[in-house]
Design a protein around this motif. Structure first.
Motif, mmCIF file in Angstrom:
data_model
loop_
_atom_site.group_PDB
_atom_site.id
_atom_site.type_symbol
_atom_site.label_atom_id
_atom_site.label_comp_id
_atom_site.label_asym_id
_atom_site.label_seq_id
_atom_site.Cartn_x
_atom_site.Cartn_y
_atom_site.Cartn_z
ATOM 1 N N LEU A 7 0.913 -1.174 -0.092
ATOM 2 C CA LEU A 7 -0.073 0.013 0.035
ATOM 3 C C LEU A 7 1.000 1.184 0.131
ATOM 4 O O LEU A 7 0.475 2.220 -0.387
ATOM 5 C CB LEU A 7 -0.941 -0.100 1.059
ATOM 6 C CG LEU A 7 -2.204 -0.932 1.372
ATOM 7 C CD1 LEU A 7 -2.785 -0.993 2.250
ATOM 8 C CD2 LEU A 7 -3.101 -0.773 -0.074
ATOM 9 N N ALA A 8 2.372 1.098 0.339
ATOM 10 C CA ALA A 8 2.842 2.408 0.289
ATOM 11 C C ALA A 8 3.145 2.906 -1.066
ATOM 12 O O ALA A 8 3.644 3.972 -1.042
ATOM 13 C CB ALA A 8 4.587 1.910 1.143
ATOM 14 N N SER A 13 3.557 6.436 -5.883
ATOM 15 C CA SER A 13 3.131 6.545 -7.420
ATOM 16 C C SER A 13 2.514 8.203 -7.522
ATOM 17 O O SER A 13 3.171 8.545 -8.592
ATOM 18 C CB SER A 13 2.204 5.494 -7.838
ATOM 19 O OG SER A 13 1.064 5.480 -6.863
ATOM 20 N N LEU A 14 1.849 8.343 -6.756
ATOM 21 C CA LEU A 14 1.335 9.747 -6.704
ATOM 22 C C LEU A 14 2.558 11.013 -6.680
ATOM 23 O O LEU A 14 2.406 11.687 -7.558
ATOM 24 C CB LEU A 14 0.180 9.960 -5.667
ATOM 25 C CG LEU A 14 -0.861 9.279 -5.687
ATOM 26 C CD1 LEU A 14 -1.781 9.622 -4.342
ATOM 27 C CD2 LEU A 14 -1.714 9.429 -7.128
ATOM 28 N N LEU A 15 3.267 10.747 -5.826
ATOM 29 C CA LEU A 15 4.473 11.671 -5.779
ATOM 30 C C LEU A 15 5.300 11.806 -7.098
ATOM 31 O O LEU A 15 5.718 12.880 -7.582
ATOM 32 C CB LEU A 15 5.271 11.616 -4.447
ATOM 33 C CG LEU A 15 4.706 11.749 -3.218
ATOM 34 C CD1 LEU A 15 5.565 11.171 -2.059
ATOM 35 C CD2 LEU A 15 4.452 13.111 -3.197
ATOM 36 N N LEU A 16 5.609 10.344 -7.581
ATOM 37 C CA LEU A 16 6.524 10.372 -8.724
ATOM 38 C C LEU A 16 5.609 11.056 -9.934
ATOM 39 O O LEU A 16 6.317 11.703 -10.937
ATOM 40 C CB LEU A 16 6.613 8.943 -9.034
ATOM 41 C CG LEU A 16 7.574 8.316 -8.002
ATOM 42 C CD1 LEU A 16 7.620 6.613 -8.500
ATOM 43 C CD2 LEU A 16 9.181 8.791 -8.102
ATOM 44 N N LYS A 17 4.540 10.746 -10.079
ATOM 45 C CA LYS A 17 3.509 11.278 -11.177
ATOM 46 C C LYS A 17 3.475 12.751 -11.212
ATOM 47 O O LYS A 17 3.737 13.500 -11.963
ATOM 48 C CB LYS A 17 2.275 10.853 -11.249
ATOM 49 C CG LYS A 17 1.465 11.078 -12.266
ATOM 50 C CD LYS A 17 1.830 10.903 -13.643
ATOM 51 C CE LYS A 17 0.449 11.626 -14.407
ATOM 52 N NZ LYS A 17 0.854 11.591 -15.867
ATOM 53 N N ALA A 34 0.732 -0.696 -6.706
ATOM 54 C CA ALA A 34 -0.228 -0.110 -5.875
ATOM 55 C C ALA A 34 -1.585 -0.683 -6.118
ATOM 56 O O ALA A 34 -2.319 -1.092 -5.130
ATOM 57 C CB ALA A 34 -0.366 1.298 -6.105
ATOM 58 N N ILE A 35 -1.812 -0.952 -7.437
ATOM 59 C CA ILE A 35 -2.751 -1.992 -7.522
ATOM 60 C C ILE A 35 -3.231 -3.214 -7.132
ATOM 61 O O ILE A 35 -4.311 -3.565 -6.580
ATOM 62 C CB ILE A 35 -3.021 -1.691 -9.079
ATOM 63 C CG1 ILE A 35 -3.486 -0.445 -9.672
ATOM 64 C CG2 ILE A 35 -4.548 -2.581 -9.541
ATOM 65 C CD1 ILE A 35 -3.440 -0.481 -11.282
ATOM 66 N N LEU A 227 -8.024 5.849 -9.963
ATOM 67 C CA LEU A 227 -6.678 6.781 -10.032
ATOM 68 C C LEU A 227 -5.456 6.247 -10.510
ATOM 69 O O LEU A 227 -4.754 6.552 -11.445
ATOM 70 C CB LEU A 227 -6.472 7.528 -8.854
ATOM 71 C CG LEU A 227 -5.511 8.502 -8.449
ATOM 72 C CD1 LEU A 227 -5.830 9.644 -9.611
ATOM 73 C CD2 LEU A 227 -5.279 9.142 -7.155
ATOM 74 N N GLU A 228 -4.874 5.051 -9.819
ATOM 75 C CA GLU A 228 -3.793 4.602 -10.383
ATOM 76 C C GLU A 228 -3.889 3.756 -11.740
ATOM 77 O O GLU A 228 -2.771 3.988 -12.622
ATOM 78 C CB GLU A 228 -3.690 3.303 -9.396
ATOM 79 C CG GLU A 228 -3.061 3.468 -7.977
ATOM 80 C CD GLU A 228 -2.043 4.267 -7.858
ATOM 81 O OE1 GLU A 228 -0.978 4.230 -8.794
ATOM 82 O OE2 GLU A 228 -1.795 5.049 -6.750
ATOM 83 N N SER A 229 -5.275 3.521 -12.218
ATOM 84 C CA SER A 229 -5.324 2.908 -13.782
ATOM 85 C C SER A 229 -5.062 4.020 -14.638
ATOM 86 O O SER A 229 -4.660 3.622 -15.619
ATOM 87 C CB SER A 229 -6.579 2.346 -13.639
ATOM 88 O OG SER A 229 -6.739 1.323 -12.872
#
Length: 379
Positions: A7-8, A13-17, A34-35, A227-229
């Motif tokens: 889950l980390a 992923s959001l920070l990298l993006k 993350a998925i 969101l991840e997708s």
């Protein structure tokens, strides 16, 4: 514990993006990781909601959300207009659930129970196998139809053929969804005594969440997967180019495994506890759901989104893979019992198909790139 640790990768992923504008490969990799736990939490939430809803509604909920992660990933790729990757993901899910997921479950069950034969409901397995053959017929029919329309005296142009392919696919999609819904009525209502699963001890949550908590996790998990997708879809093309692989290969192996990873874990968990009925239901049932529900839904969704997708699989290997699934799964499960070696056979077929898809798909401007990557990974 392992799933929770992954889950980390949601904040990573959001920070990298959005904060660091990292290369697409890193965004793709972290979104994939993350998925995986999100899909597992979605499965858990569905089980807890089912406790409050009762067995029939609970079964419907498991059907509805069982492949939600995979469906969401496919929708975002479809929005991007990459229908070939979506169809590759469908094929990958069919072979992954029935060969990789069920194969691992059977092997785990065999070794966990010291090589003893594992028994399960033969009637249920037979029903699922029959639906697998329906899958073979309905997914090969559009391809044969498309080939027929290319013969002299049939469709006047490629545009006419594409229009007919789309119409046939929409019609087949409706038929498949109706059959799937009738199957639910058959197995959950009119003949539920025949297909009842011996749950045994340990099936279902020992301490059910409250209904608001379960629904909250279900909705929150679905939103995060979406969101991840979206990030994964946006990074797909650049990632394929960086790795020297085709988007098709990433769809048929990587995305398919990611979308169904939680089901593989669940199947192995129940198999290790000797609950092979549940493991078989997950492995083959998820395959049937992809072919008879997820794929048709994507055809219909694509039509309304303005990104029409037909069910004509462009690679003959895809059709061979689907046929192989029906044949070997029926052969392994027809007697209502399995041994660990039969699981090995399923895994061997999956690995052989994966290797074929690895080499057959185009790899961009540098044809040796994928071969170099394969050699690097294998030493």
């Amino acid at each position: 514990m392992f799933m929770n640790a992954l889950l980390a990768f949601i904040p990573i992923s959001l920070l990298l993006k959005y904060a660091f504008q990292a290369p697409p490969l890193w965004v793709f990799a972290t979104a994939v990781l993350a998925i995986v736990p999100l899909a597992d939490w979605l499965r858990k939430a569905t089980e807890h909601v089912a406790v409050h809803a009762g067995p029939t509604i609970g079964g419907l909920l498991n059907v509805t959300f069982g492949n939600m992660a995979e469906l969401i990933i496919a929708i975002f790729i479809l929005i991007g207009g990459n229908t070939q990757v979506v169809k590759a993901q469908i094929t990958g899910s069919i072979i992954g659930n029935a060969l990789l997921g069920l194969g691992l479950a059977i092997v785990v069950a065999g070794f966990a129970n010291k090589g003893a034969r594992q028994k399960f409901n033969a009637a249920n397995a037979g029903q699922l196998s029959a639906m697998l053959f329906l899958t073979v017929i309905t997914l090969t029919l559009p391809a044969i139809f498309d080939y027929t329309e290319q013969l002299p005296g049939f469709a006047a142009s490629s545009a006419d053929r594409a229009n007919l392919d789309e119409r046939l696919s929409l019609g087949v999609a409706v038929i498949l969804i109706v059959v799937y819904l009738l199957n639910l009525v058959y197995t959950l209502v009119t003949h539920k005594d025949v297909f009842a699963v011996e749950e045994g001890h340990g099936h279902g949550p020992e301490k059910p969440w409250t209904l608001p908590v379960a629904l909250g996790v279900l909705l929150g998990g679905t939103a995060l997967i979406a969101l991840e997708s979206e990030m994964l879809s946006g990074a797909l093309e650049a990632t394929a180019s960086t790795l020297g692989l085709s988007e098709f290969f990433l769809g048929i192996i990587v995305l398919a495994v990611v979308g169904n990873f939680a089901e593989y874990i669940a199947a192995m968990y129940f198999a290790r506890r000797g609950q092979m009925d549940l493991a078989v239901n997950i492995g083959i049932g998820a395959t049937v759901q992809v072919a008879l529900l997820t794929a048709p839904l994507l055809v219909i969704i694509g039509y309304f989104l303005g990104h029409p997708m037909n069910l004509v699989f462009s690679s003959p290997l895809e059709l061979i893979a689907i046929i192989a699934v029906a044949l070997i799964v029926t052969s392994v499960t027809k007697d209502g019992e399995t041994t660990w070696f039969e699981g090995v056979l399923l895994l061997a077929v999956y690995l052989a198909l994966a290797l074929a898809f690895f080499y057959v798909t185009p790899r961009g401007d540098e044809p040796e790139a994928a071969l170099h990557l394969f050699r690097a990974l294998t030493g």
